[in-house]
Design a protein around this motif. Structure first.
Motif, mmCIF file in Angstrom:
data_model
loop_
_atom_site.group_PDB
_atom_site.id
_atom_site.type_symbol
_atom_site.label_atom_id
_atom_site.label_comp_id
_atom_site.label_asym_id
_atom_site.label_seq_id
_atom_site.Cartn_x
_atom_site.Cartn_y
_atom_site.Cartn_z
ATOM 1 N N CYS A 48 2.217 -0.292 5.849
ATOM 2 C CA CYS A 48 1.130 -0.367 6.838
ATOM 3 C C CYS A 48 1.619 -0.347 8.276
ATOM 4 N N ALA A 64 1.258 -8.324 1.983
ATOM 5 C CA ALA A 64 -0.095 -7.830 1.750
ATOM 6 C C ALA A 64 -0.079 -6.470 1.068
ATOM 7 N N CYS A 65 0.832 -5.597 1.482
ATOM 8 C CA CYS A 65 0.905 -4.257 0.881
ATOM 9 C C CYS A 65 1.462 -4.307 -0.537
ATOM 10 N N ALA A 67 0.955 -6.895 -2.567
ATOM 11 C CA ALA A 67 -0.109 -7.481 -3.383
ATOM 12 C C ALA A 67 -1.250 -6.497 -3.620
ATOM 13 N N THR A 68 -1.631 -5.774 -2.565
ATOM 14 C CA THR A 68 -2.735 -4.808 -2.662
ATOM 15 C C THR A 68 -2.314 -3.540 -1.933
ATOM 16 N N PRO A 69 -1.667 -2.597 -2.602
ATOM 17 C CA PRO A 69 -1.225 -1.364 -1.945
ATOM 18 C C PRO A 69 -2.401 -0.618 -1.326
ATOM 19 N N PRO A 70 -2.278 -0.192 -0.076
ATOM 20 C CA PRO A 70 -3.373 0.527 0.571
ATOM 21 C C PRO A 70 -3.569 1.916 -0.020
ATOM 22 N N ARG A 71 -4.683 2.534 0.308
ATOM 23 C CA ARG A 71 -5.016 3.842 -0.236
ATOM 24 C C ARG A 71 -4.287 4.968 0.490
ATOM 25 N N THR A 177 -13.023 -9.252 6.047
ATOM 26 C CA THR A 177 -13.913 -9.027 4.907
ATOM 27 C C THR A 177 -15.197 -8.338 5.345
ATOM 28 N N GLU A 180 -14.602 -4.636 6.071
ATOM 29 C CA GLU A 180 -14.498 -3.835 4.859
ATOM 30 C C GLU A 180 -15.880 -3.508 4.304
ATOM 31 N N SER A 211 -9.522 -1.484 7.773
ATOM 32 C CA SER A 211 -10.682 -1.235 6.910
ATOM 33 C C SER A 211 -11.237 0.173 7.089
ATOM 34 N N ARG A 218 -9.850 6.432 1.062
ATOM 35 C CA ARG A 218 -10.461 6.432 -0.274
ATOM 36 C C ARG A 218 -11.244 7.715 -0.516
#
Length: 237
Positions: A48, A64-65, A67-71, A177, A180, A211, A218
């Motif tokens: 990121c 963070a990346c 744990a939840t890899p970005p798109r 949040t 997003e 976000s 996506r």
């Protein structure tokens, strides 16, 4: 002689502090103000692009990346979103000082040329504005930044395929949040086949929580884009 005459009629002033600059150069920032523009430098997240607070070390994915890899494949920014850089971007976007697109573009072009070259991108796509926001503002800041960058990096600029199809509230006061949720389903492609198998540079002015670029990514991935790389002028930390 011609340059000297121009300096008399239109004295070169620092874009930030308005002080006279005898040798302004293309950036038009005095040495003091340029020193207050903080470049994003290693060590940073290899995904990121967020810079780490601890000096030294090598680039590696942040927690963070992991744990939840970005798109998107990777994101990079030229400078931190603070001080002089934040002031320039705010005046550019909200005060309609469109001439500030030039120094902001030059900051990105200088800092991110190597990153852009390693991508081998097929298309450069600015993050779109909703047509209502475009009417209010009069311009899309990402498009104004994208035109000179596309030319400098020899990447075709595509401005009408990715579209913001739903009105979204301003993101400034929203939490991560809320941001997003605010942009979910807000983007679509007019011609999805045009991005299939392509490497894409997604361009915006500021990366805050990610976000907006995540939702754009996506949509592009669903359409079959091979790789998505995010470039912004500034990075909020």
């Amino acid at each position: 002689m011609f340059r000297a005459l121009l300096d008399i009629v239109f004295p070169p002033l620092c874009h930030a502090c308005k002080e006279f600059i005898p040798d302004a150069g293309d950036l038009h920032l005095c040495l003091r103000c340029r020193g207050e523009v903080h470049d994003v430098s290693s060590p940073l997240c290899a995904v990121c692009g967020v810079p780490f607070a601890t000096p030294g070390g090598i680039d590696h994915p942040c927690g963070a990346c992991l744990a939840t890899p970005p798109r998107f494949a990777a994101a990079r920014a030229a400078v931190l979103f603070d001080g002089v850089a934040r002031d320039l971007i705010h005046r550019f976007k909200y005060d309609r000082k469109v001439h500030l697109a030039r120094p902001l573009t030059l900051l990105a072009q200088e800092a991110l040329a190597t990153f852009a070259a390693t991508i081998g991108a097929d298309l450069l796509i600015p993050v779109p504005l909703h047509r209502r926001r475009l009417r209010e503002r009069g311009f899309n800041q990402a498009v104004l930044l994208g035109r000179p960058l596309a030319k400098a990096w020899n990447i075709p600029l595509v401005v009408n395929n990715l579209q913001r199809i739903r009105w979204t509230e301003p993101q400034v006061t929203l939490s991560a949040t809320e941001r997003e949720a605010n942009v979910r389903g807000a983007f679509a492609l007019a011609v999805p086949a045009a991005v299939r198998g392509k490497k894409i540079v997604l361009l915006d002015d500021v990366y805050t929580t990610g976000s907006t670029v995540a939702e754009c990514s996506r949509v592009l991935r669903q359409a079959g884009a091979e790789g998505i790389y995010v470039i912004t002028v500034a990075r909020a930390v």
